[in-house]
Design a protein around this motif. Structure first.
Motif, mmCIF file in Angstrom:
data_model
loop_
_atom_site.group_PDB
_atom_site.id
_atom_site.type_symbol
_atom_site.label_atom_id
_atom_site.label_comp_id
_atom_site.label_asym_id
_atom_site.label_seq_id
_atom_site.Cartn_x
_atom_site.Cartn_y
_atom_site.Cartn_z
ATOM 1 N N ARG A 594 59.038 27.310 49.897
ATOM 2 C CA ARG A 594 57.891 26.404 49.733
ATOM 3 C C ARG A 594 57.949 25.746 48.368
ATOM 4 O O ARG A 594 58.339 26.359 47.375
ATOM 5 C CB ARG A 594 56.575 27.188 49.869
ATOM 6 C CG ARG A 594 55.309 26.377 49.582
ATOM 7 C CD ARG A 594 54.074 27.263 49.680
ATOM 8 N NE ARG A 594 52.873 26.558 49.263
ATOM 9 C CZ ARG A 594 52.410 26.556 48.017
ATOM 10 N NH1 ARG A 594 53.051 27.228 47.064
ATOM 11 N NH2 ARG A 594 51.303 25.893 47.711
ATOM 12 N N ASP A 595 57.558 24.469 48.316
ATOM 13 C CA ASP A 595 57.496 23.755 47.045
ATOM 14 C C ASP A 595 56.408 24.333 46.151
ATOM 15 O O ASP A 595 55.316 24.694 46.623
ATOM 16 C CB ASP A 595 57.192 22.271 47.274
ATOM 17 C CG ASP A 595 58.392 21.493 47.780
ATOM 18 O OD1 ASP A 595 59.517 21.999 47.645
ATOM 19 O OD2 ASP A 595 58.191 20.396 48.319
ATOM 20 N N LEU A 596 56.682 24.368 44.864
ATOM 21 C CA LEU A 596 55.709 24.847 43.896
ATOM 22 C C LEU A 596 54.832 23.730 43.343
ATOM 23 O O LEU A 596 53.879 23.985 42.618
ATOM 24 C CB LEU A 596 56.434 25.556 42.746
ATOM 25 C CG LEU A 596 57.210 26.815 43.147
ATOM 26 C CD1 LEU A 596 57.956 27.385 41.945
ATOM 27 C CD2 LEU A 596 56.276 27.868 43.741
ATOM 28 N N ALA A 597 55.173 22.476 43.685
ATOM 29 C CA ALA A 597 54.395 21.322 43.221
ATOM 30 C C ALA A 597 54.541 20.214 44.262
ATOM 31 O O ALA A 597 55.480 20.230 45.069
ATOM 32 C CB ALA A 597 54.899 20.849 41.857
ATOM 33 N N PRO A 598 53.634 19.246 44.270
ATOM 34 C CA PRO A 598 53.776 18.125 45.207
ATOM 35 C C PRO A 598 55.062 17.350 44.952
ATOM 36 O O PRO A 598 55.525 17.232 43.813
ATOM 37 C CB PRO A 598 52.546 17.259 44.897
ATOM 38 C CG PRO A 598 51.562 18.173 44.239
ATOM 39 C CD PRO A 598 52.388 19.150 43.465
ATOM 40 N N GLY A 599 55.663 16.818 46.027
ATOM 41 C CA GLY A 599 56.855 15.991 45.882
ATOM 42 C C GLY A 599 58.026 16.517 46.678
ATOM 43 O O GLY A 599 57.895 17.433 47.495
ATOM 44 N N ALA A 600 59.194 15.927 46.412
ATOM 45 C CA ALA A 600 60.415 16.266 47.150
ATOM 46 C C ALA A 600 61.126 17.421 46.456
ATOM 47 O O ALA A 600 62.146 17.237 45.782
ATOM 48 C CB ALA A 600 61.324 15.040 47.250
ATOM 49 N N GLY A 601 60.583 18.607 46.602
ATOM 50 C CA GLY A 601 61.174 19.792 45.989
ATOM 51 C C GLY A 601 62.159 20.482 46.914
ATOM 52 O O GLY A 601 62.457 20.012 48.012
#
Length: 658
Positions: A594-601
């Protein structure tokens, strides 16, 4: 010792406050009395973090996180009582002082181990916790290590038992984790102990128990599980031991191979009923030497381990509650994930995580919280702290059948070997020599991996032991490399800047990939002149003959759509190679869940919890059975062993990441 859930229906009570928090300048208050009368106290949730409390009070924002480590953080709560009680602090981040009625009774220095104190409480008692500035502690002179990794700064983190989250620019948001992030509980009476060990031999389960219940001397003791019971023997006053044999017991399986059956355990000693949670009966073994690639068998059946690197479900509050964890684990099970790796850059997960993985049939690979740094294992205080946190972790997960691998850390051996240090200076040591014994004392059924990656003459030899494979990915190699590399087990692989679905982008107000804010959500290696969007764009150009730079400017919607498609194709093609019948690969864990921040992680699940195209690709790739056409002659025989060994000695080119 295993967790005792309740005695005669009474579980440990949570110190629920109400709690308050005060942030002060570092060193401004020496004692709780110095904080009395100060303005600025706000309500605080415990368990929780200072960031969570400040956010709830409107004083802190996740989108623009203000530093917290440069301050002292005080918590206080009334804790009325009428005598001696035991207080347990399950997680304090990180340099904490515990004060009761104005007296300091303990100072702690590890985020990763619980602490227990005894105190005489009155009707007007007050509990105060002070979390001293971690920044001030890290700024003090420390002995330097033999190398400085680029992953995280400052270098003095090697001496601190705290999470690297928040210290890794380009990998995770700079959020400071401070506070009592796990429960604070209270109990009366002498401490009870439970040692439970479940095993399976064929279709016969065995549950060995050692139970200590002060005050029950001379009483009758009965252990019950799976519809059977046995009388325990009083070995010494108050210590009862015995084994319960369970013929034909339903075994525990990963959900991809069967039912993860759990069985309730309880004991009755001297008329008191102990609830001891649930156990699963399973066997665990390696099917080949580790040097040929990690390969696990559950209940005698080889298992292709497929999954991802776990990331915290709540990066701000570090919530360990089931309601926070369950949605992420629901998605994992739905996608066919049967293994999650908790990496050494994060933190040990809460009890609820392991309970849910037991219930869902998801194997857990657990790293020690050691990553990249040259840790001071020769320091007795550091070594004792580390041993205590390992013991505490294995104690509370002692009955967990989903826990299968304990690993000595992430990329420590790789970091040292890439710098050209001799093998004898970085291999072995604590993870290679001490860790196996610590684990065997409490859970001899677990597989111990010294480091990730490790196993070959060089740690990054992908065909041996466990590897971090990024041939298809950061090395920009064609799909055929997934086969040619002859990966044994990829404990980390396939990192891309995975584009979220349109709804996630709308929620984050990140619909334009040319917006300067877009780049903030793209992971990159520190100091590199490329990022993981560059990697994704390479495969967009290779697979579809498109010009990513032009599309980004002229047709951003198509640019994002092709990016989603490209990473999905990379995921499916790689796992198709690894899961073919004659493949030597026995596992692959994608970076990350899971991404830790908004955006294309890196995450295959977006920051808001919505699956990305990579999640759907893995759901297809992880099906129990997959049929894939292979052209005639494509299933070539494996390379002779001497060729494989020569490749292992040579190793891959040095990775372009820490």
């Amino acid at each position: 010792m295993a967790r005792i859930r309740a005695i005669d229906g009474a579980a440990p009570r949570v110190v629920d406050g109400p709690w308050q928090l005060l942030a002060t300048q570092a060193g401004a208050c020496a004692t709780p009395a110095d904080c009395d009368g100060r303005d600025g106290w706000i309500p605080a949730a415990v368990p929780g973090t200072a960031a969570l409390a400040l956010r709830e009070a409107g004083l802190w924002r996740e989108a623009q996180p203000a530093p917290i480590h440069d301050q002292d953080i005080w918590y206080r709560a009334p804790i009325s009582g009428s005598g001696r009680e035991r207080l347990t602090f399950e997680g304090l981040a990180t340099n904490a002082e515990i004060w009761i009625d104005g007296d300091k009774i303990l100072a702690t220095d590890s985020m990763f181990r619980p602490y227990t104190v005894e105190a005489d409480l009155t009707e007007t008692s007050e509990l105060v916790l002070c979390f001293r500035s971690l920044a001030a502690s890290l700024a003090r002179p420390h002995k330097r290590g033999r190398w400085r990794p680029r992953l995280a700064t400052p270098g003095s983190l090697r001496n601190a038992r705290t999470t690297l989250l928040g210290f890794m620019p380009g990998w995770s948001p700079v959020i400071d984790h401070v506070g009592p992030f796990r429960p604070v509980t209270r109990q009366t009476g002498a401490p009870c102990e439970a040692d439970l060990r479940a095993s399976l031999d064929g279709d016969v389960g065995t549950l060995a128990a050692r139970l200590r219940l002060p005050g029950s001397e001379g009483g009758k003791a009965v252990l019950r599980c799976g519809g059977c019971e046995t009388i325990l023997t009083e070995e010494t006053p108050g210590l009862f031991v015995g084994e319960l044999t369970l013929p034909g017991i339903a075994p525990w399986w990963p959900h991809t191979h069967g039912m993860p059956v759990l069985h309730a355990v309880e004991a009755e000693i001297g008329g008191q009923r102990l609830l001891l949670g649930r156990v699963g009966f399973r066997s665990l073994a390696m099917t080949r030497p580790f040097e040929q690639g990690l390969s696990l068998a559950i209940n005698g059946v080889p298992v292709f381990c497929r999954g991802a690197i776990w990331t915290p479900a709540d990066l701000v509050g570090l919530s360990g509650e089931s309601k926070t964890l369950r949605p992420m684990l629901d998605l994992a099970r739905e996608a066919g994930v049967n293994m999650l790796r908790v990496p050494g850059i994060t933190l040990y997960e809460a009890d609820a995580f392991h309970d849910l993985c037991d219930e869902y049939g998801i194997l857990v690979w657990q790293d020690l919280m050691l990553a990249n740094f040259d840790y001071p294992h020769d320091d007795p205080a550091f070594r004792d702290n580390l041993a205590a946190e390992i013991a505490a972790f294995i104690d509370r997960t002692q009955t967990s059948p989903s826990l299968c691998v304990i690993c000595g850390g992430s990329e420590v051996w790789q970091q040292a070997s890439m710098l050209g240090l001799p093998r004898e200076t970085w291999s072995g040591g604590f993870p290679g020599e001490t860790l196996p014994g610590l684990v065997a004392d409490k859970r001899s059924d677990l597989i111990v991996v010294p480091n990730s990656p490790s196993g070959g003459d060089l740690p990054f030899s992908v065909s041996a032991g466990v590897a971090h494979y990024f041939g298809v990915g950061a090395y920009l190699r064609p799909f055929e490399d997934a086969r040619r590399a002859e990966v044994g087990f990829a404990s980390e692989c396939l990192a891309y800047a995975n584009v979220p679905e349109p709804e996630s982008l709308r929620r984050a107000d990140l619909t334009d990939p040319t917006d300067p804010r877009w780049a903030a959500g793209v992971p990159r290696d520190r100091g590199a002149d490329w990022d993981f969007e560059t990697v994704r764009d390479h495969y967009v150009a290779t697979l579809y003959g498109a010009d990513p730079d032009r599309l980004r400017r002229e047709d951003p919607e198509r640019y994002l759509a092709l990016g989603r498609a490209a990473v999905a194709e990379c995921m499916e093609a790689t796992f198709a190679e690894w899961r073919r019948a004659r493949s030597p690969t026995m596992g692959g864990l994608v970076l990350s869940w899971r991404d830790l921040a908004p955006g294309a992680g890196w995450g295959v699940v977006a920051h808001d919890g919505l699956p990305k195209s990579a999640w759907y690709a893995l759901k297809r790739a992880f099906r129990p059975v997959r049929a894939r056409p292979v052209r005639r002659g494509a299933e070539r025989a494996p390379r002779p062993s001497h060729q494989r060994n020569r490749r292992a000695c040579r190793g891959d080119p040095a990775p372009r990441f820490p």
